[in-house]
Scaffold this motif. Sequence first.
Motif, PDB file in Angstrom:
ATOM      1  N   UNK A 199       9.089  61.744  51.170  1.00  0.00           N
ATOM      2  CA  UNK A 199      10.325  62.056  51.889  1.00  0.00           C
ATOM      3  C   UNK A 199      11.326  62.773  50.993  1.00  0.00           C
ATOM      4  N   UNK A 200      12.259  63.446  51.623  1.00  0.00           N
ATOM      5  CA  UNK A 200      13.228  64.243  50.867  1.00  0.00           C
ATOM      6  C   UNK A 200      14.040  63.389  49.904  1.00  0.00           C
ATOM      7  N   UNK A 201      14.359  62.151  50.321  1.00  0.00           N
ATOM      8  CA  UNK A 201      15.167  61.281  49.457  1.00  0.00           C
ATOM      9  C   UNK A 201      14.448  60.999  48.144  1.00  0.00           C
ATOM     10  N   UNK A 202      13.148  60.809  48.202  1.00  0.00           N
ATOM     11  CA  UNK A 202      12.386  60.559  46.986  1.00  0.00           C
ATOM     12  C   UNK A 202      12.287  61.833  46.149  1.00  0.00           C
ATOM     13  N   UNK A 203      12.079  62.961  46.806  1.00  0.00           N
ATOM     14  CA  UNK A 203      12.028  64.235  46.090  1.00  0.00           C
ATOM     15  C   UNK A 203      13.330  64.481  45.335  1.00  0.00           C
ATOM     16  N   UNK A 204      14.462  64.254  46.009  1.00  0.00           N
ATOM     17  CA  UNK A 204      15.758  64.421  45.342  1.00  0.00           C
ATOM     18  C   UNK A 204      15.887  63.456  44.175  1.00  0.00           C
ATOM     19  N   UNK A 205      15.537  62.192  44.418  1.00  0.00           N
ATOM     20  CA  UNK A 205      15.660  61.189  43.371  1.00  0.00           C
ATOM     21  C   UNK A 205      14.804  61.514  42.164  1.00  0.00           C
ATOM     22  N   UNK A 206      13.578  61.953  42.407  1.00  0.00           N
ATOM     23  CA  UNK A 206      12.683  62.310  41.305  1.00  0.00           C
ATOM     24  C   UNK A 206      13.245  63.465  40.484  1.00  0.00           C
ATOM     25  N   UNK A 207      13.820  64.431  41.167  1.00  0.00           N
ATOM     26  CA  UNK A 207      14.382  65.581  40.463  1.00  0.00           C
ATOM     27  C   UNK A 207      15.563  65.169  39.590  1.00  0.00           C
ATOM     28  N   UNK A 208      16.415  64.331  40.126  1.00  0.00           N
ATOM     29  CA  UNK A 208      17.580  63.869  39.364  1.00  0.00           C
ATOM     30  C   UNK A 208      17.135  63.064  38.152  1.00  0.00           C
ATOM     31  N   UNK A 209      16.172  62.169  38.342  1.00  0.00           N
ATOM     32  CA  UNK A 209      15.697  61.341  37.238  1.00  0.00           C
ATOM     33  C   UNK A 209      14.992  62.194  36.185  1.00  0.00           C
ATOM     34  N   UNK A 210      14.190  63.168  36.615  1.00  0.00           N
ATOM     35  CA  UNK A 210      13.517  64.043  35.661  1.00  0.00           C
ATOM     36  C   UNK A 210      14.527  64.797  34.804  1.00  0.00           C
ATOM     37  N   UNK A 211      15.606  65.257  35.436  1.00  0.00           N
ATOM     38  CA  UNK A 211      16.643  65.951  34.680  1.00  0.00           C
ATOM     39  C   UNK A 211      17.347  65.004  33.717  1.00  0.00           C
ATOM     40  N   UNK A 212      17.591  63.787  34.179  1.00  0.00           N
ATOM     41  CA  UNK A 212      18.253  62.797  33.334  1.00  0.00           C
ATOM     42  C   UNK A 212      17.395  62.449  32.119  1.00  0.00           C
ATOM     43  N   UNK A 213      16.112  62.179  32.363  1.00  0.00           N
ATOM     44  CA  UNK A 213      15.214  61.815  31.268  1.00  0.00           C
ATOM     45  C   UNK A 213      15.010  62.992  30.321  1.00  0.00           C
ATOM     46  N   UNK A 214      15.091  64.196  30.839  1.00  0.00           N
ATOM     47  CA  UNK A 214      14.893  65.374  30.012  1.00  0.00           C
ATOM     48  C   UNK A 214      16.014  65.631  29.023  1.00  0.00           C
ATOM     49  N   UNK A 215      17.135  64.933  29.194  1.00  0.00           N
ATOM     50  CA  UNK A 215      18.258  65.062  28.266  1.00  0.00           C
ATOM     51  C   UNK A 215      18.338  63.822  27.379  1.00  0.00           C
ATOM     52  N   UNK A 216      18.838  63.949  26.171  1.00  0.00           N
ATOM     53  CA  UNK A 216      19.058  62.746  25.351  1.00  0.00           C
ATOM     54  C   UNK A 216      20.174  61.894  25.951  1.00  0.00           C
ATOM     55  N   UNK A 217      20.106  60.608  25.718  1.00  0.00           N
ATOM     56  CA  UNK A 217      21.123  59.694  26.208  1.00  0.00           C
ATOM     57  C   UNK A 217      21.936  59.186  25.025  1.00  0.00           C
ATOM     58  N   UNK A 218      23.236  59.419  25.071  1.00  0.00           N
ATOM     59  CA  UNK A 218      24.116  58.893  24.032  1.00  0.00           C
ATOM     60  C   UNK A 218      24.285  57.389  24.222  1.00  0.00           C
ATOM     61  N   UNK A 219      24.785  56.726  23.201  1.00  0.00           N
ATOM     62  CA  UNK A 219      25.015  55.285  23.278  1.00  0.00           C
ATOM     63  C   UNK A 219      25.964  54.962  24.423  1.00  0.00           C
ATOM     64  N   UNK A 220      25.626  53.937  25.193  1.00  0.00           N
ATOM     65  CA  UNK A 220      26.485  53.511  26.287  1.00  0.00           C
ATOM     66  C   UNK A 220      27.665  52.714  25.738  1.00  0.00           C
ATOM     67  N   UNK A 221      28.788  52.710  26.435  1.00  0.00           N
ATOM     68  CA  UNK A 221      29.964  51.976  25.934  1.00  0.00           C
ATOM     69  C   UNK A 221      29.695  50.478  25.871  1.00  0.00           C
ATOM     70  N   UNK A 222      30.268  49.844  24.884  1.00  0.00           N
ATOM     71  CA  UNK A 222      30.127  48.395  24.712  1.00  0.00           C
ATOM     72  C   UNK A 222      31.382  47.713  25.232  1.00  0.00           C
ATOM     73  N   UNK A 223      31.265  46.975  26.340  1.00  0.00           N
ATOM     74  CA  UNK A 223      32.447  46.256  26.831  1.00  0.00           C
ATOM     75  C   UNK A 223      33.007  45.319  25.765  1.00  0.00           C
ATOM     76  N   UNK A 224      34.308  45.141  25.812  1.00  0.00           N
ATOM     77  CA  UNK A 224      34.959  44.287  24.810  1.00  0.00           C
ATOM     78  C   UNK A 224      34.345  42.904  24.772  1.00  0.00           C
ATOM     79  N   UNK A 225      34.028  42.372  25.925  1.00  0.00           N
ATOM     80  CA  UNK A 225      33.502  41.011  25.979  1.00  0.00           C
ATOM     81  C   UNK A 225      32.055  40.915  25.499  1.00  0.00           C
ATOM     82  N   UNK A 226      31.434  42.045  25.191  1.00  0.00           N
ATOM     83  CA  UNK A 226      30.090  42.032  24.599  1.00  0.00           C
ATOM     84  C   UNK A 226      30.126  41.944  23.075  1.00  0.00           C
TER      85      UNK A 226
END
Length: 547
Positions: A199-226
């Motif tokens: 379905x189109x929803x899965x096609x869109x989702x796969x494309x977005x995830x592929x683009x996301x994984x294809x880029x490096x991910x910087x460190x996520x913010x650490x909440x103060x309470x962590x």
Amino acid sequence: MKSLAAALLLAAAAPALAQSEAPTAPAPAAPTPAAPPRLIVAISVDQFSADLFQQYRNRFAGGFARLLSGGVFPSAYQGHAATETCPGHSTILTGMRPAHTGIVANNWIDQRVGRSDKIVYCSEDENVVGTTHESYTVSDKHLKVPTLGEMMKAANPATRVVSVAGKDRAAVMMGGHKVDELWWWDGKTYVSYAGRAEPRAVTRGKAVVAALVGRPQAALPLPTWCKPLDRPIQVGGQTLGQGRFERAAGDLKAFRASPAADAAVLSIAAGLIQDMKLGQGAQPDIIAIGASATDYIGHANGTQGTEMCIQMDQLDQALESFFATLDGWGIDYEVVLTADHGAHDMTERQQQRAMPMEAHVAPIAQIEAVGALVAAKLKLTDAPLIGAEGDVYIDDKLPAATRAKVLAEAQRIYQAMPQVAAAFPRAQIAATAMPTTPPETWTLIERARASFDPNRSGDLLVLLKPRVTTIETPAPGYVETHGSPWDYDRRVPLLFWRKGMTPFEQPLSVETVDIVPTLAATIGLPVSGLDGRCLDLDPGPATTCPN
């Protein structure tokens, strides 16, 4: 700054939604509608223990905070002994314990299988030529009972049943045999059964995830309470406890064990709801969502470092973005959120925190070692034991008299081990009545009975003592686990929410098998013969539990 969850939801949804950000305000207070909900949203957070829920419940400000304003059972139970992903998911939308679903473990032994690999994976078709339990064809054939979606579709064929998850076994066990859409992450992308149109929803989702994984991910913010959890610990040749999900471009394994994986599953679920117009017909629909990242993160990092703390914060945001999106579409939906099992932290960190009884299982308890001892004692030429999870199977080629001797000797050896709590022969488990008392009162053998299937369970069930982990040697990606009969693995939160529901909290135990009769009553669907019972969620007109 827009959260990762909101960004994924907007990008993966239809273009009309992507033009503006999904609403983020809580759903307005209103009386619970007298009519049944149009959409049931069933969410499983893999490895979300009651202890983890309790640790973070006062920090939640998003989706979990919304669920905390509904019906809260903070200490529900996956009552059975086999506290693994597949058995646990098989209880959530069937109303039946693993003894009846047939899903006794993630893997079991079937010596009749016509391949050299006798291990059977819970969500495979082992009869497909050329497969193994690790390289398999996904199938629903081992689930013996219908899911709520199947029951709804049997009552009204117009009902749509959808399941999407980060693991195939989560999607299959919650979706069941008759689904309109069923998708899971296979390690590289989102897939379904062979021959199904995408379905189109899965096609869109796969494309977005592929683009996301294809880029490096910087460190996520650490909440103060962590920050109090920001402490290094050495385990398995690694330094853990301070991770923030930095990821190199193209690292699919790191993506799977990160908050982005859950946000992606929720975004695809939202796209399917939108494109299929779930919850907008005359009949109720159902979507099952398996958020699997917490389990991967827990196995790789334990539960008490910055990694899990960030995951809880990000998942809270992802759920709120998802719920706000449904609010914006005006859907009358009811949510149930629970988990397939719990867990507790890695042995090494527990040993530092006043838990000296924490230990890795000794090599002598491994199935190969015990099999060698049995063979030597009985003067057998070949090892007589085969193992999968906690179940021990005796070689069925042995004569009956020899099998009896093997069983007795194996039981004797295991029971003499200081790390073993019990070793139950199958005849003893089968002769035990199914428990009917509250799950926290069950004996060990009653917990074993709740996940015993005479055609799939082993000849001997070995249960380790509390806080003895089945991990013999920690390794990257595997420093913490679950699967025991103890309450840290059995206890999970169970949360119900619908707009206008009267908030309440019930601290006494219920079971995940209570979900189906409860939801069935909410939508006016008669059910019977289940292991679970209906829970009264609201003192108003929405209460429809049969007397």
